[in-house]
Design a protein around this motif. Structure first.
Motif: not given
Length: 103
Positions: A22-33, A71-75
């Motif tokens: 979720l902390s990746s700078t690659n949007i595709e990686t974030v979306l996959a997560a 709360s970290a993930v939800v935030g």
């Protein structure tokens, strides 16, 4: 099949690694997560369809709920839901809706 992949992720303690994406700078990686986490939380019936009423958190494996329900993930998801990128906004919003339904 998808349930086998989910079991593989859960059984090998892969949920924290997915959350880390979720902390990746690659949007595709974030979306996959986000998509993966949503899938891991989604109550899927034996015939592969999502029931109209979500499962309770007690039905989820403890390892998934303890990591994904923090709360970290939800935030993090709340920040992504406020993003201008429509795909990111939509994915995070769906995750948050499911998370609320399961809480």
């Amino acid at each position: 099949t998808d349930p086998q992949f989910a079991r593989l992720i859960i059984d090998n303690d892969g949920v924290p690694a997915v959350v880390g994406c979720l902390s990746s700078t690659n949007i595709e990686t974030v979306l996959a997560a986000i998509t993966t986490l949503y899938y891991l939380l989604s109550p899927v019936s034996k015939n592969g369809t999502v029931p109209t009423t979500p499962a309770s958190p007690s039905m989820l494996t403890a390892s998934v709920w303890l990591v994904v329900g923090t709360s970290a993930v939800v935030g993090c998801m709340e920040q992504y839901a406020a993003a201008k990128n429509v795909r990111l906004h939509n994915a995070a919003t769906l995750f948050l809706e499911l998370n609320r339904a399961l809480s």
